[in-house]
Design a protein around this motif. Sequence first.
Motif, PDB file in Angstrom:
ATOM      1  N   TRP A   1      20.631  -3.603   7.607  1.00 28.75           N
ATOM      2  CA  TRP A   1      19.321  -4.231   7.746  1.00 28.75           C
ATOM      3  C   TRP A   1      18.259  -3.513   6.918  1.00 28.75           C
ATOM      4  O   TRP A   1      18.279  -2.289   6.795  1.00 28.75           O
ATOM      5  CB  TRP A   1      18.884  -4.234   9.206  1.00 28.75           C
ATOM      6  N   THR A   2      17.336  -4.283   6.377  1.00 27.84           N
ATOM      7  CA  THR A   2      16.183  -3.758   5.658  1.00 27.84           C
ATOM      8  C   THR A   2      14.928  -4.076   6.462  1.00 27.84           C
ATOM      9  O   THR A   2      14.687  -5.238   6.810  1.00 27.84           O
ATOM     10  CB  THR A   2      16.063  -4.394   4.259  1.00 27.84           C
ATOM     11  N   GLN A   3      14.154  -3.057   6.753  1.00 30.73           N
ATOM     12  CA  GLN A   3      12.950  -3.258   7.573  1.00 30.73           C
ATOM     13  C   GLN A   3      11.798  -3.755   6.718  1.00 30.73           C
ATOM     14  O   GLN A   3      11.549  -3.245   5.618  1.00 30.73           O
ATOM     15  CB  GLN A   3      12.550  -1.952   8.254  1.00 30.73           C
ATOM     16  N   HIS A   4      11.105  -4.763   7.226  1.00 27.73           N
ATOM     17  CA  HIS A   4       9.896  -5.264   6.574  1.00 27.73           C
ATOM     18  C   HIS A   4       8.829  -4.166   6.621  1.00 27.73           C
ATOM     19  O   HIS A   4       8.686  -3.472   7.636  1.00 27.73           O
ATOM     20  CB  HIS A   4       9.415  -6.519   7.296  1.00 27.73           C
ATOM     21  N   PRO A   5       8.055  -3.987   5.549  1.00 20.34           N
ATOM     22  CA  PRO A   5       7.114  -2.857   5.525  1.00 20.34           C
ATOM     23  C   PRO A   5       5.891  -3.026   6.413  1.00 20.34           C
ATOM     24  O   PRO A   5       5.149  -2.064   6.626  1.00 20.34           O
ATOM     25  CB  PRO A   5       6.696  -2.793   4.050  1.00 20.34           C
ATOM     26  N   TRP A   6       5.660  -4.222   6.942  1.00 23.70           N
ATOM     27  CA  TRP A   6       4.428  -4.468   7.711  1.00 23.70           C
ATOM     28  C   TRP A   6       4.787  -4.575   9.186  1.00 23.70           C
ATOM     29  O   TRP A   6       5.433  -5.524   9.623  1.00 23.70           O
ATOM     30  CB  TRP A   6       3.794  -5.770   7.235  1.00 23.70           C
ATOM     31  N   GLN A   7       4.364  -3.600   9.977  1.00 27.54           N
ATOM     32  CA  GLN A   7       4.503  -3.680  11.429  1.00 27.54           C
ATOM     33  C   GLN A   7       3.231  -4.305  11.993  1.00 27.54           C
ATOM     34  O   GLN A   7       2.132  -3.864  11.671  1.00 27.54           O
ATOM     35  CB  GLN A   7       4.752  -2.292  12.032  1.00 27.54           C
ATOM     36  N   MET A   8       3.394  -5.292  12.835  1.00 25.43           N
ATOM     37  CA  MET A   8       2.287  -6.140  13.252  1.00 25.43           C
ATOM     38  C   MET A   8       1.976  -5.925  14.730  1.00 25.43           C
ATOM     39  O   MET A   8       2.873  -5.876  15.555  1.00 25.43           O
ATOM     40  CB  MET A   8       2.642  -7.612  13.000  1.00 25.43           C
ATOM     41  N   GLU A   9       0.697  -5.828  15.062  1.00 30.12           N
ATOM     42  CA  GLU A   9       0.255  -5.646  16.442  1.00 30.12           C
ATOM     43  C   GLU A   9      -0.292  -6.989  16.930  1.00 30.12           C
ATOM     44  O   GLU A   9      -1.169  -7.578  16.302  1.00 30.12           O
ATOM     45  CB  GLU A   9      -0.829  -4.571  16.508  1.00 30.12           C
ATOM     46  N   VAL A  10       0.266  -7.497  18.042  1.00 31.61           N
ATOM     47  CA  VAL A  10      -0.003  -8.886  18.431  1.00 31.61           C
ATOM     48  C   VAL A  10      -0.623  -9.013  19.822  1.00 31.61           C
ATOM     49  O   VAL A  10      -0.616 -10.102  20.402  1.00 31.61           O
ATOM     50  CB  VAL A  10       1.298  -9.721  18.367  1.00 31.61           C
ATOM     51  N   SER A  11      -1.171  -7.945  20.379  1.00 30.44           N
ATOM     52  CA  SER A  11      -1.657  -8.005  21.760  1.00 30.44           C
ATOM     53  C   SER A  11      -2.816  -8.976  21.945  1.00 30.44           C
ATOM     54  O   SER A  11      -3.116  -9.381  23.061  1.00 30.44           O
ATOM     55  CB  SER A  11      -2.074  -6.604  22.233  1.00 30.44           C
TER      56      SER A  11
END
Length: 519
Positions: free
Chosen positions: A472-482
Amino acid sequence: MTALAGAAAAQLPAAAAVQRPRFGAGLEGQRKADLGDGTYRNPIVPGDHPDPTILKDGADYYMTFSSFQSYPGAVIWHSTDLVNWAPIGPALHKPIGTVWAMDLVKHQGRFYLYIPTLQDDGSGIHVTWADNIRGPWSDPVDLKLPGCIDPGHAVGEDGKRYLFVNGIRRVQLADDGLSTVGELQPAYTPWRYPDDWVVEMFAPEGPKLFRRGAWFYLVSAVGGTSGPATSHMVTVARAKSIHGPWEHCPHNPVVRTQSADEPWWSRGHATVVEGPAGDWWMVYHGYEKGFRTLGRQTLLEPIEWTRDGWFRAKGGTLSAALPKPKGGVAGPAGQPLSDSFTGRQLGPQWSFFNPGANEMQRVRLDSQGLLLQAKGSTLADCSPLTCLVGDRSYEASVELQIEGDAQGGMSLYYDPRGFVGVGFTAMQMLTYQYSQEQQWMRTPITAKTVHLKLVNRENVVTFHHSADGRQWTQHPWQMEVSGFHHNVFGGFLSLKIGLFAAGRGQVRLRNFRYRGLLG
């Protein structure tokens, strides 16, 4: 396949530590209410299952919830102990509008579902019926009650049928329950809380009626279903006649979130039901502290009858495990969300968001998986295929095969104004953040088949992609959705997993896998 530079397939660190109670593991690691030691912990149905209406039919209990713009909708759930619930299937298969708080009843051997809807020209109420709870259900009949929501059915001491609605108002029904008799009229002046309470608005709604002994009891909600954590509440009135006069319970409100420090916010919209062994319970909804993204979840609280003929809630803040209802038999709990997409029809976990009248024509299931015809031009307008989740943290993955000029992907979807996601064409990976595609992040990828994984750890979301489902390759953008919830966007919805096909062509979906994570 071109890897994203600097990305690695790594698990996200757990979000910081609010100490929360652990839940039993259900299907695929999803949390479940029954702890297996004679106790249960709320919620009894996790995830967005608001406005519960519950029916006791002998040893069986049936319940359904607001389904809003999702179709198939009005999924009926079954239990024999009030704690363990599993879905039977939907009662609504054709769009009739945005479906709000319903009432499920049985009268003279026939089941009825009274359904409030919001349409472009306002709100109103439909009714559908079935001789078997598992269906088939009739086509919905419009009762022609403009401006009405939240129906509550009752049979008076005169043997006549009545429908109570928001307000709190009442109209008589014909004997068959499929039309009205006479005019809508005021029925009860709702109890009013002190002016200095911190609530959203007065909003009397959700009337649910039952009869015990010489009294009719009217359970309703005031305070607003969202807004401040202390808004919603449960109130009670009673009368010797269905026509009143109604007296307020001296203990009102019988349920209310007192502080945002409590584990459940905006508790309200209750139905009262007798347990298997003759004890009594309330079923209602509430937001989980810090997780409005999960929507309003279904809660169960014991009540006790006092000598003066009123009842009191016994569950406190619902922060601790409670003794299960006596009697009854524990049955299946929850539903598997994972899906190979090789069955004959979509499982009850799936529904389209805001579908057209013939949305199911986009679907073809065979031994190779689900073939989904593309619709719209982007994630915002493609009516994604969604499923509800009830875990604070979870992982989901799917295999996509792109055909033609389609774009396929996976998202967390609130509505067209609120979503994040990743999509693929045959030549590119596309990124959706802040409810729009970020064109500057388009990444060349040449592959017609791709595996896509979503990891949500307490509202921090990471996407991963793979050519083979192993590396797996991780997408570089971690998103905060609260912030993707009703207090921001309105609509009373939740953040769902959405599988989508947009553009022209079609997308083959295979091997959707879901598992809850300890957060």
